[in-house]
Design an enzyme around this catalytic site. Sequence first.
Site, PDB file in Angstrom:
ATOM      1  N   CYS A  19     -29.192 -15.525 -16.417  1.00 55.73           N
ATOM      2  CA  CYS A  19     -29.037 -15.403 -17.872  1.00 55.73           C
ATOM      3  C   CYS A  19     -27.557 -15.294 -18.235  1.00 55.73           C
ATOM      4  O   CYS A  19     -27.084 -15.896 -19.203  1.00 55.73           O
ATOM      5  CB  CYS A  19     -29.769 -14.164 -18.397  1.00 55.73           C
ATOM      6  SG  CYS A  19     -31.548 -14.169 -18.120  1.00 55.73           S
ATOM      7  N   ASP A 426      -6.731   7.507  -4.217  1.00 53.32           N
ATOM      8  CA  ASP A 426      -5.999   8.430  -5.081  1.00 53.32           C
ATOM      9  C   ASP A 426      -5.628   9.641  -4.226  1.00 53.32           C
ATOM     10  O   ASP A 426      -6.253   9.890  -3.191  1.00 53.32           O
ATOM     11  CB  ASP A 426      -6.911   8.834  -6.252  1.00 53.32           C
ATOM     12  CG  ASP A 426      -6.315   9.938  -7.092  1.00 53.32           C
ATOM     13  OD1 ASP A 426      -5.147   9.818  -7.477  1.00 53.32           O
ATOM     14  OD2 ASP A 426      -7.021  10.934  -7.343  1.00 53.32           O
TER      15      ASP A 426
END
Length: 735
Positions: A19, A426
Amino acid sequence: MEQIVKQTFPVLEMTCAACAVSVESILNNTPGVQKAAVNYANQSALVEYNQTQITPNQIKAAVQSIGYDLVVDDGGNPDLIQQYEQEHYKQLKNRTIGAIALSIPVVILSMFFMDWQYTNYIAMILTAPVVFYFGRSFFVHAWKQARNGRANMDTLVALSTGIAFLFSMFNTVFPEYWHSRGLHAHAYFESAAVVIAFISLGKLLEERAKSSTSSALKKLIGLQPKVVLARIQGVEKELPIADVQTGYTLIVKPGEKIPVDGTLASGQSFVDESMISGEPVPVEKMPGDKVFSGTINQKGSFEFVAEKVGANTLLAQIIKMVKEAQGSKAPVQKLVDKIAGVFVPVVLGISIVTFAVWMIAGGDQAFTHALLTSVTVLVIACPCALGLATPTAIMVGIGKGAENNILIKDAESLELAHRVNAVVLDKTGTITQGKPALTELIWANGEQALAPVLYALERKSEHPLAEAVVQALQEHNASVVVEEFESLTARGVKGKVNGQWYWVGNAKLLMENQIPFTDEWQEKSRHLQAQARTVIFFANQNGVLALLAIADPIKETSKAAVQALQDKGIDVYLLTGDNVATAASVAQQVGINHYQAEVLPTDKANFVKQLQQQGKLVAMVGDGINDSQALAQADVSIAMGKGSDIAMDVAKMTLITSDLMAIPKALKLSTRTVQGIRQNLFWAFIYNLIGIPLAAGVLFPVNGFLLDPMIAGAAMALSSVSVVANSLRLKWASL
């Protein structure tokens, strides 16, 4: 003059990756649209268009023309998409429950009461609502795909169940057609009902996984207060955030969020800027310092002048960039949809060829055999095992991940993680604990008895680092009375205990008060600062009594996790908003060769993008709002479970534990899961490769064999059982 605008629009009615391809295709072929990328995972379209050539409403009309819809303005009702998703999920859940409830008696009748004269009639009555009411979405979406010359799982489900039902209904109502030709009138009602029920259940599980990822941007937007307190012509007045203009003086009280970007005009405070920098220590703000929207004021009140408002604030830019990073990804075309796109036309072709061959060479029973074999080909090409191949492996993989403290949101992350060759970490809260702690406390000879005095002074301090000292010295919580306590901005605190002055603060505080500061203490201070420690002194008028070092401690398993990733040939990078000395120290301690310091949220996302442009498949691991943009940009995003809600919402995986050893486990789990999916697809196809030729009657010219529908049903069941059994093997695999 061209006016190119880049905007993200929510897309409604998409049910599969095919879709998203259809919507993207129509958008890219619409005049005025420069480029469009549709993301099935977050149900959005990132569209670059020329404002002078096309409007959002015309873009909406183009999407509506192929059966989907676009939300062009949800500003007045930000909950519109969430309401639609909740309603869609509720409808899908009701349809799935209804399909399963009616399928169970159909299966029981077909298995145990097949010779009863009313079995087929009752089965037909129960199956009709399953196929044409509870399963109507498959037919609707199959029609949408067909109109655009495409085929997917919905096409396969609609064809096989629709033909199975109509053929079975004909055989039930007109059984004499087959009996007069010496053949049995078979009914396939249970196949049609079970396929709808199984595939609906798979879609329900997928929707449930998707719906949990939709609140990240809403939470980011929620960081901005709705109402602000402004000083206009000397009078304090509450204003809606939308009415704030550049140059307004705004008032922020303790605990409040800063509404827009600006510069401090009066007052002082500590501000929690962890959402921007990721660093755990609040930043002291004095007149002339910058403050940013969404950060949190902690201690004092202050007034500041608004400089950037609305879409120009740093928070608004982060929100915009997260949207773009999520929307700019090419939609992941699910493996099963890819296969179905080829498989459906092939099956249709085989069915037509089968009919034609039997009509030409079938002799007296040409039409009978042509009809029977061509329909049997369509029925036996049941997508049940194919539909189960991916969801069962994913479901078991998700369960296995949960057992190992890895929460997985969707199939995409599991499909991609095994190919990761670069991991970006991080620092704060990921490699380190994410909270300042007292790491060293060095006393001068015989001065340990003064620990209660140090505790009492730090307990009165408002400085964020004082909390680390208070936590470490809990056992020294004695009833010490501090007199004439004073907080000394940017230096420390002082107070009088039993008539004697004591100071707690930095070296500048000692020099200002002419406190003796020996070479030995200076050398110890330099040594600790070189290790990225914040050094504080405890002193009286006679000299230094103790030296305190505060840092964000590295987690015990961080070094082993980095080594495990590097042993797999994966490049590991450290990104932090902290200073260069701290970044270098942490990188050295855990064995990371590549690091960058003082990076902003945008810099992190750009760094991930640079690695991707070098051909690397990147996993980003973070825990803060400042990491959310990079997490959205990464191919595989992993959040630490003790981090911010927004990081966890954006990320595709969340580690419940703070143990980084879960990352190598997650990558291994991905490898095992993808292997399981491929094996499942093999079993699903073996069934079709053997069953379809038999259904077409290839053995009939040799030995007069036509496939018995009962054997076909058993083979279909065996195919599904083998897929489920193979998926369950992952439960006992070691990570």
